[in-house]
Design a protein around this motif. Structure first.
Motif, PDB file in Angstrom:
ATOM      1  N   LEU A  70       0.835  -1.207   0.000  1.00 28.27           N
ATOM      2  CA  LEU A  70       0.000   0.000   0.000  1.00 28.27           C
ATOM      3  C   LEU A  70       0.869   1.255   0.000  1.00 28.27           C
ATOM      4  O   LEU A  70       0.596   2.212  -0.740  1.00 28.27           O
ATOM      5  CB  LEU A  70      -0.921  -0.001   1.216  1.00 28.27           C
ATOM      6  CG  LEU A  70      -2.087  -0.993   1.170  1.00 28.27           C
ATOM      7  CD1 LEU A  70      -2.749  -1.098   2.539  1.00 28.27           C
ATOM      8  CD2 LEU A  70      -3.112  -0.577   0.111  1.00 28.27           C
ATOM      9  N   LEU A  71       1.925   1.274   0.801  1.00 30.81           N
ATOM     10  CA  LEU A  71       2.828   2.430   0.830  1.00 30.81           C
ATOM     11  C   LEU A  71       3.571   2.578  -0.494  1.00 30.81           C
ATOM     12  O   LEU A  71       3.820   3.696  -0.958  1.00 30.81           O
ATOM     13  CB  LEU A  71       3.823   2.292   1.977  1.00 30.81           C
ATOM     14  CG  LEU A  71       3.246   2.379   3.395  1.00 30.81           C
ATOM     15  CD1 LEU A  71       4.364   2.184   4.425  1.00 30.81           C
ATOM     16  CD2 LEU A  71       2.540   3.697   3.635  1.00 30.81           C
ATOM     17  N   GLY A 112      10.545 -11.625  16.884  1.00 30.79           N
ATOM     18  CA  GLY A 112      11.780 -10.884  16.668  1.00 30.79           C
ATOM     19  C   GLY A 112      11.608  -9.819  15.607  1.00 30.79           C
ATOM     20  O   GLY A 112      10.884  -8.851  15.803  1.00 30.79           O
ATOM     21  N   MET A 113      12.237 -10.009  14.469  1.00 31.35           N
ATOM     22  CA  MET A 113      12.225  -9.022  13.387  1.00 31.35           C
ATOM     23  C   MET A 113      11.295  -9.440  12.265  1.00 31.35           C
ATOM     24  O   MET A 113      11.216 -10.615  11.905  1.00 31.35           O
ATOM     25  CB  MET A 113      13.648  -8.844  12.845  1.00 31.35           C
ATOM     26  CG  MET A 113      13.778  -7.854  11.714  1.00 31.35           C
ATOM     27  SD  MET A 113      15.517  -7.656  11.216  1.00 31.35           S
ATOM     28  CE  MET A 113      15.904  -9.321  10.623  1.00 31.35           C
ATOM     29  N   VAL A 114      10.586  -8.466  11.694  1.00 31.32           N
ATOM     30  CA  VAL A 114       9.710  -8.675  10.535  1.00 31.32           C
ATOM     31  C   VAL A 114      10.119  -7.671   9.468  1.00 31.32           C
ATOM     32  O   VAL A 114      10.241  -6.480   9.755  1.00 31.32           O
ATOM     33  CB  VAL A 114       8.228  -8.460  10.897  1.00 31.32           C
ATOM     34  CG1 VAL A 114       7.336  -8.768   9.693  1.00 31.32           C
ATOM     35  CG2 VAL A 114       7.825  -9.306  12.096  1.00 31.32           C
ATOM     36  N   VAL A 115      10.335  -8.141   8.238  1.00 34.03           N
ATOM     37  CA  VAL A 115      10.771  -7.256   7.158  1.00 34.03           C
ATOM     38  C   VAL A 115       9.914  -7.506   5.918  1.00 34.03           C
ATOM     39  O   VAL A 115       9.704  -8.646   5.523  1.00 34.03           O
ATOM     40  CB  VAL A 115      12.255  -7.485   6.792  1.00 34.03           C
ATOM     41  CG1 VAL A 115      12.666  -6.545   5.658  1.00 34.03           C
ATOM     42  CG2 VAL A 115      13.153  -7.284   8.000  1.00 34.03           C
ATOM     43  N   ALA A 116       9.414  -6.422   5.326  1.00 34.48           N
ATOM     44  CA  ALA A 116       8.690  -6.504   4.055  1.00 34.48           C
ATOM     45  C   ALA A 116       9.170  -5.401   3.147  1.00 34.48           C
ATOM     46  O   ALA A 116       9.432  -4.281   3.594  1.00 34.48           O
ATOM     47  CB  ALA A 116       7.188  -6.385   4.282  1.00 34.48           C
ATOM     48  N   GLU A 117       9.309  -5.710   1.875  1.00 34.19           N
ATOM     49  CA  GLU A 117       9.793  -4.748   0.885  1.00 34.19           C
ATOM     50  C   GLU A 117       8.913  -4.817  -0.350  1.00 34.19           C
ATOM     51  O   GLU A 117       8.543  -5.905  -0.806  1.00 34.19           O
ATOM     52  CB  GLU A 117      11.238  -5.057   0.529  1.00 34.19           C
ATOM     53  CG  GLU A 117      11.911  -4.023  -0.344  1.00 34.19           C
ATOM     54  CD  GLU A 117      13.378  -4.351  -0.590  1.00 34.19           C
ATOM     55  OE1 GLU A 117      13.669  -4.959  -1.623  1.00 34.19           O
ATOM     56  OE2 GLU A 117      14.221  -4.008   0.272  1.00 34.19           O
ATOM     57  N   ALA A 118       8.560  -3.655  -0.901  1.00 37.36           N
ATOM     58  CA  ALA A 118       7.702  -3.614  -2.087  1.00 37.36           C
ATOM     59  C   ALA A 118       8.133  -2.470  -2.986  1.00 37.36           C
ATOM     60  O   ALA A 118       8.753  -1.510  -2.539  1.00 37.36           O
ATOM     61  CB  ALA A 118       6.243  -3.452  -1.689  1.00 37.36           C
TER      62      ALA A 118
END
Length: 301
Positions: free
Chosen positions: A60-61, A82-88
């Motif tokens: 969405l961003l 822990g860590m969560v990463v998403a890339e778009a």
């Protein structure tokens, strides 16, 4: 469902704007994206929902970017995930991973909330834009760890834009993704307070996005429903898919950046490299490792 119907209801993002310049909206369906992430990373139920929401938020961003500009959403918490990463990026490619893919919560304990999976920590949003050498980065404290409240807080604190976020992932009895999607409504500079108050009430009263998708509503229907009683004009739509550009060539280029001493330790063995983002495994044969070592040795002379 026929092939024609499957194509009609594929994962896509739609953008719209109020003709009078009051607000803009993006709606995305990410069902297949989240299912692919679950399968690639062997995610627990908790991680499927949390990463699914984060992937949806990132897409969405990214709808506000241009071309292949990209955005990364990262949550660093003290919870079991822990860590969560998403890339778009703007062309509809989205990928992501979690630090502890099998993490779960003990729901038999009182007051356990899905946000406890991430816990207390920080949310970092980084934008890689054209003609800028370094990414633009904003960091805020996590509000709840459930991604939804945290992204809404980010929009107000860092983007300074009054917004409404809906992010949703529903699972079936086998733990597979039934439906996933979300929407983002953003105030435009000339918006009237009364209009935004009406929109916020409308969005708050809507059913979960996954429920609307399961009922046969598509992104167009959800967009118009979220904008009630205002008109909205479609600006753009695009396919969305879980996609990673990792490849053996990229990993070989990364290996070539290592020191000669580090490379020397790999001599005589092939190297298997696993991509964090998509879970794909790439094997670099030992003869190619030897070639990289020889080039590194030549640079020392």
């Amino acid at each position: 469902m026929s092939l024609k119907e499957e194509f009609k209801f594929k994962d896509r993002l739609i953008k719209g704007i109020h003709p009078g310049g009051q607000f803009k909206i993006s709606v995305v369906k990410t069902t297949d994206v989240v299912q692919a992430a679950k399968e690639n990373h062997h995610l627990s139920l908790l991680n499927t929902v949390i990463l699914g929401r984060t992937l949806t938020a990132a897409m969405l961003l990214a709808s506000e970017l241009k071309g292949e500009e990209r955005i990364q959403v990262r949550l660093d918490g003290n919870g079991p995930i822990g860590m969560v990463v998403a890339e778009a990026n703007r062309v509809g490619e989205v990928r992501g991973y979690v630090q502890n893919p099998t993490a779960e919560l003990d729901y038999s304990e009182s007051n356990v909330d899905i946000g406890d999976g991430v816990g207390l920590g920080i949310l970092t949003v980084s934008k890689t834009l054209y003609n800028e050498a370094e990414p633009r980065t904003s960091t805020i404290e996590l509000v709840k760890g459930d991604v939804i409240a945290d992204m809404a807080h980010y929009m107000v604190q860092s983007e300074q834009v009054l917004s409404a976020f809906l992010l949703d992932v529903s699972l079936d009895d086998k733990g597979n993704v039934k439906q996933a999607g979300g929407l983002l409504v953003q105030r435009l500079p000339e918006a009237e307070d009364e209009s935004m108050e009406t929109l916020q009430k409308t969005v708050a009263s809507m059913p979960p996005v996954s429920e609307m998708l399961a009922d046969g509503k598509y992104i167009d229907d959800i967009m118009h429903l979220a904008c009630t009683p205002f008109d909205v004009k479609e600006l753009d739509r695009q396919p969305v898919h879980f996609f990673c550009r990792c490849s053996p060539v990229r990993f070989k280029n990364a290996l070539s950046l290592l020191s000669y001493d580090d490379l020397k330790e790999m001599e005589g063995e092939s190297q298997e490299i696993i991509c964090h983002y998509c879970g794909n495994r790439h094997t670099i044969p030992k003869d190619e490792i030897r070639s990289i070592i020889e080039k590194a040795r030549a640079k020392l002379n």
